[in-house]
Enzyme design. Structure first.
Site, PDB file in Angstrom:
ATOM      1  N   CYS A   1     -28.639  29.152  12.983  1.00 51.92           N
ATOM      2  CA  CYS A   1     -28.474  28.208  11.878  1.00 51.92           C
ATOM      3  C   CYS A   1     -29.833  27.915  11.240  1.00 51.92           C
ATOM      4  O   CYS A   1     -30.358  28.750  10.517  1.00 51.92           O
ATOM      5  CB  CYS A   1     -27.751  26.949  12.364  1.00 51.92           C
ATOM      6  SG  CYS A   1     -26.906  26.106  11.016  1.00 51.92           S
TER       7      CYS A   1
ATOM      8  N   HIS B   1     -23.021  28.991  14.811  1.00 55.29           N
ATOM      9  CA  HIS B   1     -23.457  28.568  16.157  1.00 55.29           C
ATOM     10  C   HIS B   1     -22.659  29.304  17.228  1.00 55.29           C
ATOM     11  O   HIS B   1     -21.639  28.789  17.702  1.00 55.29           O
ATOM     12  CB  HIS B   1     -23.248  27.059  16.321  1.00 55.29           C
ATOM     13  CG  HIS B   1     -24.164  26.234  15.489  1.00 55.29           C
ATOM     14  ND1 HIS B   1     -25.388  25.804  15.934  1.00 55.29           N
ATOM     15  CD2 HIS B   1     -24.051  25.779  14.222  1.00 55.29           C
ATOM     16  CE1 HIS B   1     -25.995  25.103  14.986  1.00 55.29           C
ATOM     17  NE2 HIS B   1     -25.196  25.078  13.930  1.00 55.29           N
TER      18      HIS B   1
ATOM     19  N   GLU C   1     -23.235  29.581  20.227  1.00 56.45           N
ATOM     20  CA  GLU C   1     -23.257  28.910  21.537  1.00 56.45           C
ATOM     21  C   GLU C   1     -21.976  28.148  21.845  1.00 56.45           C
ATOM     22  O   GLU C   1     -21.623  27.950  23.003  1.00 56.45           O
ATOM     23  CB  GLU C   1     -24.472  27.966  21.644  1.00 56.45           C
ATOM     24  CG  GLU C   1     -24.470  26.737  20.736  1.00 56.45           C
ATOM     25  CD  GLU C   1     -25.143  26.979  19.381  1.00 56.45           C
ATOM     26  OE1 GLU C   1     -25.113  28.130  18.889  1.00 56.45           O
ATOM     27  OE2 GLU C   1     -25.680  26.006  18.812  1.00 56.45           O
TER      28      GLU C   1
HETATM   29  N1  GLN Z   1     -30.361  21.892   8.243  1.00 54.38           N
HETATM   30  C1  GLN Z   1     -29.749  23.153   8.034  1.00 54.38           C
HETATM   31  C2  GLN Z   1     -28.517  23.039   7.147  1.00 54.38           C
HETATM   32  O1  GLN Z   1     -27.997  21.964   6.987  1.00 54.38           O
HETATM   33  C3  GLN Z   1     -29.378  23.806   9.344  1.00 54.38           C
HETATM   34  C4  GLN Z   1     -28.247  23.133  10.031  1.00 54.38           C
HETATM   35  C5  GLN Z   1     -28.115  23.545  11.464  1.00 54.38           C
HETATM   36  O2  GLN Z   1     -29.018  24.163  12.013  1.00 54.38           O
HETATM   37  N2  GLN Z   1     -27.029  23.184  12.108  1.00 54.38           N
HETATM   38  O3  GLN Z   1     -28.046  24.022   6.634  1.00 54.38           O
END
Ligand code: GLN
Length: 557
Positions: free
Chosen positions: A382, A508, A510
């Site tokens: 992310c 994600h 994970e």
């Molecule tokens: N801050 C970034 C976004 O909002 C990444 C978000 C995250 O890593 N969950 O896209």
């Protein structure tokens, strides 16, 4: 058969592992051929944990349907096959939100709306909703018995017993039996008080899971049984263990599942925990170690990256390795010269996890540059994918001051910008791109090799995206876009060829890794990291030998 309920409460102190206890009981019941569902009630007033700081609450666990939930749901999914959604996690805030909406609509037909029966009815309805098509529902009540906030939930489970009867409901209470060094003995008083507290709200626990650092001898068990009015067989040693995956096996030894079945009048086949036994054996007998450095922002509080840590453990277990992770505060890497390298050069692999806000970004970029240039396996999740794109834009594609508009509104090169679908949305609660979305993988990429297929589905939680206007210059400079949404709108995965493992994903992974089904991205990352560590070791040894035989040659290098 209609579903039966096991209610899990906690006493004495928080953090006794009620979530793990519920997950472990679920795991054992599944091993006996029963189907389970699990749910958690959180007594706080936030509608969901999505807007809470990870320091306050730990990780926000995202389910397929895009619910932002408590991290205990992560344990439930890792330990069982239950399919969880927003129906499996309720806060007081969300219960009240529903009631107030109904009240405003006039649904209560002029009645006075009260905690009993209206709030408790809403809670019971939530329990019944997840009880369709399963044998047993495990209901965890967050907080500690005696808290004002959790009273409506406790009252609701008391009513459930009254409504459904003993054969359909079971009360499991997780409590603490501390060893007091000065007295040289285990103390049962906190447990007695906690059970008294439960009794005062009309609940007599059936099973006591006693958290302790040593086995409870028969005399202690008898004492607890006598004072707390439970059978001696129902006083369970829930001893501290080095790996959470040993918890179900510990419960099995104490026959927790058999007791549950006996009290609930259920006939089920013998348990089969062979796969878990093998897993735990691997946990405690690794062939070697792999060192991963996680560079992030909330790293001093491990619960903020619970699933991430577990997914790495799963990846390491798949290679029979012991995982050693170091949490590196990204801000600490923001040095003007190369001195930051000393903080990360010992790791076999580097990972930048999800995160929000500007703090520490430049430090993450330093770590990513190091991993890219020195060919250290890198995994960006992310935010870690977004920062990898920024680093590449700045240092390879020559786009000076490239950034994400999240961190710098005035950047000349917004390689990452606000999701187009979210433009104009200012509200924070539940307004991200959330939950499972399909992703199409490009053939003949690292992503393709790892997944072994071209279509995947992964869970998301983000507000910013890769700006496709920069696709051309970045791709021309060597970046590979290896995954996108099927309609091509969003970039989901990037990678670098000519690198042992440099991969970023907008989702994600994970959240979907399980100990018995390690996520392929984590498995491959850990494998690549270990191989890198081995290579480095061999190089060092060869250098040492060369130095010994031909010191003049090395001196000339
Ligand atoms: N801050 C970034 C976004 O909002 C990444 C978000 C995250 O890593 N969950 O896209």
């Amino acid at each position: 058969m209609s579903a039966k309920y096991i209610f899990v409460t906690g006493g004495v102190v928080s953090s006794l592992g009620k979530g793990l206890a519920a997950a472990s009981i679920g795991c054992l019941l599944e091993s006996r051929g029963l189907s389970v569902n699990l749910m958690k009630f959180d007594p706080y007033l936030n509608v969901d944990p999505g807007t809470m700081s990870p320091f306050q609450h730990g990780e926000v666990y995202v389910t397929d349907d895009g619910a932002e939930t408590d991290l205990d749901l992560g344990h439930y999914e890792r330990f069982t096959h239950a399919k969880l959604s927003r129906d499996n996690n309720w806060t007081t805030g969300r219960i009240y939100e529903q009631i107030i909406t109904k009240e405003r609509r006039g649904d209560y037909l002029g009645k006075t709306v009260q905690v009993i029966p209206h709030v408790t009815n809403e809670i019971k309805a939530a329990m019944k909703k997840v009880a369709q098509d399963v044998d047993i529902v495990l209901v965890e009540i967050g907080g500690t018995v005696g808290d004002i906030e959790s009273l409506p939930f406790i009252e609701a489970i008391r009513q459930m017993r009254q409504e459904l009867g003993r054969e359909h409901t079971l009360f499991v209470h997780v409590t603490l039996v501390p060893f007091i060094a000065a007295a040289g003995e285990l103390k049962t008083k906190p447990t007695q008080h906690s059970v008294k507290e439960l009794l005062s709200v009309g609940i007599q626990p059936d099973i006591l899971l006693c958290r302790t650092d040593r086995f409870l001898a028969k005399d202690i068990k008898s004492k607890i049984a006598l004072f707390c009015n439970v059978g001696e067989e129902a006083v369970i040693t829930a001893k501290d263990v080095a790996s959470v995956y040993e918890v179900p096996l510990g419960f099995a030894k104490e026959n927790v599942d058999t007791l549950c079945l006996k009290y609930l009048h259920i006939d089920a086949p013998e348990r089969n925990m062979q796969a878990w036994e093998e897993l735990v054996h691997r946990c405690y007998n690794p062939k070697d170690e792999v060192k991963i450095g996680i560079v992030g922002k909330y790293v001093e509080y491990e619960d903020s990256y619970k699933s991430l840590k577990e997914a790495l453990v799963h990846g390491a277990l798949a290679h029979n390795l012991k995982l050693s992770v170091s949490w590196i505060e990204a801000e600490g890497l923001e040095t003007a010269d190369e001195s930051y390298e000393a903080q990360i050069e010992m790791y076999d692999g580097i990972l930048v996890p999800g995160g929000f806000g500007k703090r520490g970004i430049e430090g993450m970029l330093q770590a990513i540059r190091y991993a890219r240039e020195k060919k250290v396996p890198y995994f960006g999740i992310c935010l870690g994918m977004q920062t990898a794109c920024i680093e590449f834009a700045r240092n390879v594609a020559g786009l000076e001051h490239a950034n994400s508009s999240e961190f710098d509104q005035a950047t000349p090169h917004r390689v990452i910008y606000k999701l187009r679908e979210l433009r104009g949305v200012e509200e924070l609660g539940g307004t991200m791109r959330l939950g499972a979305w399909p992703c199409k993988i490009e053939p003949d990429t690292l992503a393709h090799k790892i997944y072994g297929k071209l279509e995947i589905s992964e869970r998301h939680r983000h507000r910013y995206e890769f700006n496709r206007e920069y696709e051309e210059p970045l791709v021309a400079a060597g970046l590979r876009i290896s995954g996108s949404t099927p309609d091509g709108t969003y970039v989901e995965m990037i990678e670098l060829p000519d690198h042992p493992y440099f991969l970023g994903c907008q989702f994600h992974p994970e959240f979907k890794s399980k100990p018995l089904e390690p996520h392929p991205l984590f498995k491959e990352f850990v494998g690549a990291a270990y191989a890198h560590g081995q290579r480095r070791k061999t190089e060092k040894e060869t250098n040492a030998v060369e130095m010994f035989h031909r010191p003049e040659k090395l001196a000339r290098r």
